[in-house]
Write a protein that holds these residues in place. Structure first.
Motif, PDB file in Angstrom:
ATOM      1  N   GLY A  17      34.875  34.731  17.000  1.00 13.16           N
ATOM      2  CA  GLY A  17      34.944  35.613  18.155  1.00 13.16           C
ATOM      3  C   GLY A  17      33.633  36.318  18.440  1.00 13.16           C
ATOM      4  N   LEU A  18      32.956  36.774  17.392  1.00 12.26           N
ATOM      5  CA  LEU A  18      31.700  37.499  17.607  1.00 12.26           C
ATOM      6  C   LEU A  18      30.572  36.564  18.022  1.00 12.26           C
ATOM      7  CD1 LEU A  18      31.827  40.157  14.754  1.00 12.26           C
ATOM      8  CD2 LEU A  18      32.365  40.434  17.180  1.00 12.26           C
ATOM      9  N   SER A  19      30.582  35.334  17.523  1.00 10.89           N
ATOM     10  CA  SER A  19      29.579  34.365  17.982  1.00 10.89           C
ATOM     11  C   SER A  19      29.791  34.034  19.451  1.00 10.89           C
ATOM     12  CB  SER A  19      29.644  33.088  17.134  1.00 10.89           C
ATOM     13  OG  SER A  19      29.290  33.358  15.796  1.00 10.89           O
ATOM     14  N   ALA A  20      31.056  33.879  19.844  1.00 13.50           N
ATOM     15  CA  ALA A  20      31.361  33.660  21.262  1.00 13.50           C
ATOM     16  C   ALA A  20      30.893  34.847  22.088  1.00 13.50           C
ATOM     17  CB  ALA A  20      32.860  33.435  21.450  1.00 13.50           C
ATOM     18  N   ALA A  21      31.075  36.058  21.554  1.00 14.59           N
ATOM     19  CA  ALA A  21      30.665  37.265  22.269  1.00 14.59           C
ATOM     20  C   ALA A  21      29.155  37.314  22.453  1.00 14.59           C
ATOM     21  CB  ALA A  21      31.152  38.504  21.513  1.00 14.59           C
ATOM     22  N   ILE A  22      28.413  36.936  21.415  1.00 15.16           N
ATOM     23  CA  ILE A  22      26.946  36.937  21.501  1.00 15.16           C
ATOM     24  C   ILE A  22      26.476  35.972  22.579  1.00 15.16           C
ATOM     25  CG2 ILE A  22      24.834  36.290  20.261  1.00 15.16           C
ATOM     26  CD1 ILE A  22      26.312  37.321  17.678  1.00 15.16           C
ATOM     27  N   TYR A  23      26.998  34.755  22.554  1.00 13.90           N
ATOM     28  CA  TYR A  23      26.573  33.759  23.543  1.00 13.90           C
ATOM     29  C   TYR A  23      27.068  34.114  24.937  1.00 13.90           C
ATOM     30  CZ  TYR A  23      24.359  30.408  20.432  1.00 13.90           C
ATOM     31  OH  TYR A  23      23.481  29.792  19.565  1.00 13.90           O
ATOM     32  N   GLY A  24      28.289  34.623  25.027  1.00 14.45           N
ATOM     33  CA  GLY A  24      28.822  35.001  26.335  1.00 14.45           C
ATOM     34  C   GLY A  24      28.055  36.154  26.939  1.00 14.45           C
ATOM     35  N   ALA A  25      27.688  37.133  26.123  1.00 16.36           N
ATOM     36  CA  ALA A  25      26.936  38.286  26.614  1.00 16.36           C
ATOM     37  C   ALA A  25      25.554  37.858  27.091  1.00 16.36           C
ATOM     38  CB  ALA A  25      26.830  39.345  25.526  1.00 16.36           C
ATOM     39  N   ARG A  26      24.913  36.983  26.325  1.00 19.74           N
ATOM     40  CA  ARG A  26      23.573  36.514  26.713  1.00 19.74           C
ATOM     41  C   ARG A  26      23.611  35.684  27.993  1.00 19.74           C
ATOM     42  NH1 ARG A  26      19.260  36.277  23.514  1.00 19.74           N
ATOM     43  NH2 ARG A  26      18.855  34.098  24.061  1.00 19.74           N
ATOM     44  N   ALA A  27      24.789  35.151  28.308  1.00 19.05           N
ATOM     45  CA  ALA A  27      24.940  34.384  29.547  1.00 19.05           C
ATOM     46  C   ALA A  27      25.336  35.285  30.716  1.00 19.05           C
ATOM     47  CB  ALA A  27      25.982  33.292  29.357  1.00 19.05           C
ATOM     48  N   GLY A  28      25.399  36.597  30.479  1.00 21.99           N
ATOM     49  CA  GLY A  28      25.707  37.537  31.545  1.00 21.99           C
ATOM     50  C   GLY A  28      27.173  37.644  31.899  1.00 21.99           C
ATOM     51  N   MET A  29      28.069  37.254  30.957  1.00 27.38           N
ATOM     52  CA  MET A  29      29.489  37.261  31.261  1.00 27.38           C
ATOM     53  C   MET A  29      30.180  38.551  30.832  1.00 27.38           C
ATOM     54  SD  MET A  29      30.330  33.275  30.336  1.00 27.38           S
ATOM     55  CE  MET A  29      31.901  33.233  31.172  1.00 27.38           C
ATOM     56  N   ALA A  30      29.422  39.487  30.274  1.00 25.15           N
ATOM     57  CA  ALA A  30      29.949  40.799  29.876  1.00 25.15           C
ATOM     58  C   ALA A  30      31.292  40.686  29.164  1.00 25.15           C
ATOM     59  CB  ALA A  30      30.064  41.717  31.099  1.00 25.15           C
ATOM     60  N   PRO A  31      31.350  39.956  28.043  1.00 28.51           N
ATOM     61  CA  PRO A  31      32.636  39.718  27.385  1.00 28.51           C
ATOM     62  C   PRO A  31      33.251  40.981  26.802  1.00 28.51           C
ATOM     63  CG  PRO A  31      30.835  38.937  26.014  1.00 28.51           C
ATOM     64  CD  PRO A  31      30.231  39.308  27.336  1.00 28.51           C
ATOM     65  N   ILE A  32      34.568  40.994  26.797  1.00 27.34           N
ATOM     66  CA  ILE A  32      35.336  42.032  26.100  1.00 27.34           C
ATOM     67  C   ILE A  32      35.981  41.380  24.887  1.00 27.34           C
ATOM     68  CG2 ILE A  32      37.392  43.496  26.211  1.00 27.34           C
ATOM     69  CD1 ILE A  32      36.775  44.015  29.141  1.00 27.34           C
ATOM     70  N   VAL A  33      35.791  41.985  23.723  1.00 29.17           N
ATOM     71  CA  VAL A  33      36.372  41.485  22.483  1.00 29.17           C
ATOM     72  C   VAL A  33      37.511  42.406  22.068  1.00 29.17           C
ATOM     73  CG1 VAL A  33      35.971  40.904  20.051  1.00 29.17           C
ATOM     74  CG2 VAL A  33      34.145  40.540  21.749  1.00 29.17           C
ATOM     75  N   VAL A  34      38.730  41.873  22.069  1.00 29.93           N
ATOM     76  CA  VAL A  34      39.867  42.627  21.532  1.00 29.93           C
ATOM     77  C   VAL A  34      39.944  42.283  20.049  1.00 29.93           C
ATOM     78  CG1 VAL A  34      42.322  43.104  21.709  1.00 29.93           C
ATOM     79  CG2 VAL A  34      41.021  42.492  23.762  1.00 29.93           C
ATOM     80  N   GLN A  35      39.686  43.267  19.200  1.00 31.53           N
ATOM     81  CA  GLN A  35      39.404  42.983  17.801  1.00 31.53           C
ATOM     82  C   GLN A  35      40.614  42.573  16.970  1.00 31.53           C
ATOM     83  OE1 GLN A  35      36.979  46.672  17.066  1.00 31.53           O
ATOM     84  NE2 GLN A  35      35.480  45.154  16.435  1.00 31.53           N
ATOM     85  N   GLY A  36      41.808  42.926  17.384  1.00 32.53           N
ATOM     86  CA  GLY A  36      42.990  42.501  16.657  1.00 32.53           C
ATOM     87  C   GLY A  36      43.327  43.403  15.484  1.00 32.53           C
ATOM     88  N   ILE A  37      44.361  43.002  14.730  1.00 32.86           N
ATOM     89  CA  ILE A  37      44.853  43.864  13.648  1.00 32.86           C
ATOM     90  C   ILE A  37      43.933  43.837  12.437  1.00 32.86           C
ATOM     91  CG2 ILE A  37      47.271  43.732  14.349  1.00 32.86           C
ATOM     92  CD1 ILE A  37      47.695  41.603  12.237  1.00 32.86           C
TER      93      ILE A  37
END
Length: 317
Positions: A17-37
């Protein structure tokens, strides 16, 4: 109750999830990560990590996840301390509901909810996790070089882990509760032909025995399933290999799952049965289940999601 919208909604905050967030953020997609339990995933309960590339010295699992999260936030990802309890994948944007009532809408959805190793449920097991007991031979076998090792289980995973552990130990014992294995015949043949492996039949774990300061596994008390007799074997490393449970209960009926309830993806991609929904990490990988492979598929999910957004915006434009 609040409403949150993003081009890329990510469920799960482990390496995938965090790797997806890094790549998504760098692509300008302003990702939201719901961290879970379990924010940070399974590495938050892992102490020494020696097989993640880029670090000459042993690192701590929680520290690695802390650094990944900081990197994702630095790139522009937003972390939400919430757990999803309801999903609607019938239309885009996809809609999720958190356990506090917040609504999350994503033009794309990246599922990185992971999988949990099954444990025996013994009090002594909980006490000795990370202190001689593990659920991943590939992760931790290296730390038991030259020591007496026991593997608990009788399926493919248990046999594969026992065979793998002979790379580190000449004394591996497989403990199984029945008088025959469930593993594939070819794996059984390899197991029985390996002189480093001993099989104990009709045995269950009664107790894991720990001693010393710091506390560590020294022995395993076994109960015979036919006679009830208690016996003990010496063991400095114990590996529970009775399977994993992917965190996919939320998606049953919404996404195509395989026979073991892992999310099915198109081979070579992270694309699921619903366009715009992508799965990465242990929730779709029942073979490797490593932090580095989870991170790799997280990268793939972000790139797949970015491509999906680009293609749809072009068609709509």
């Amino acid at each position: 109750m609040a409403e949150h919208r993003t081009k890329m909604l990510i469920l799960g905050s482990g390496p995938a999830g965090l790797s997806a967030a890094i790549y998504g953020a760098r692509a300008g997609m302003a990702p939201i990560v719901v961290q879970g339990i379990e924010p940070g995933g399974q590495l938050m309960t892992t102490t020494d990590v020696e097989n993640y590339p880029g670090f000459a010295d042993v690192i701590q699992g929680p520290w690695l996840m802390e650094q990944m999260q900081k990197q994702a936030e630095h790139c522009g990802a937003k972390m939400m301390w919430d757990s999803i309890v309801e999903v609607d994948l019938s239309q885009r944007p996809f809609r999720m509901v958190g356990d506090g009532g917040d609504e999350y809408f994503g033009d794309t959805l990246v599922i990185a909810t992971g999988a949990q190793a099954r444990w025996l449920g013994l009090e002594s097991e909980t006490l000795l996790r990370g202190k001689g007991l593990s659920a991943c031979a590939t992760c931790d076998g290296f730390f038991f070089r030259g020591k007496k090792i026991a593997v608990i289980g009788g399926g493919n995973t248990a046999v594969e882990e026992a065979l793998y552990l002979t790379n580190h130990s000449d004394d591996v014992t497989l403990i199984h509760r029945r008088d025959e294995l469930r593993a594939e015949k070819i794996l059984q043949e390899r197991l029985f032909a390996n002189p480093k492996i001993t099989v104990l039949w009709d045995k269950t774990v009664d107790k894991f025995v720990g001693e010393g300061d710091p506390l560590g596994l020294v022995a395993i008390d076994l109960k015979d399933t036919k006679t009830g007799e208690i016996s003990q074997i010496a063991a400095e490393g114990g590996f529970i290999a009775i399977g994993h449970d992917p965190a996919t209960k939320l998606f049953a009926g919404h996404l195509e799952l395989d026979g073991d309830n892992y999310i099915k993806v198109e081979p070579g991609t992270t694309r699921t049965s619903v366009p715009g929904v992508f799965a990465c990490g242990d929730v779709m990988d029942k073979i490797y289940r490593q932090a580095i492979t989870a991170a790799g598929t997280g990268c793939m999910a972000a790139l797949d999601a970015e491509k999906f957004i680009g293609e749809n915006e072009f068609e709509q434009g």
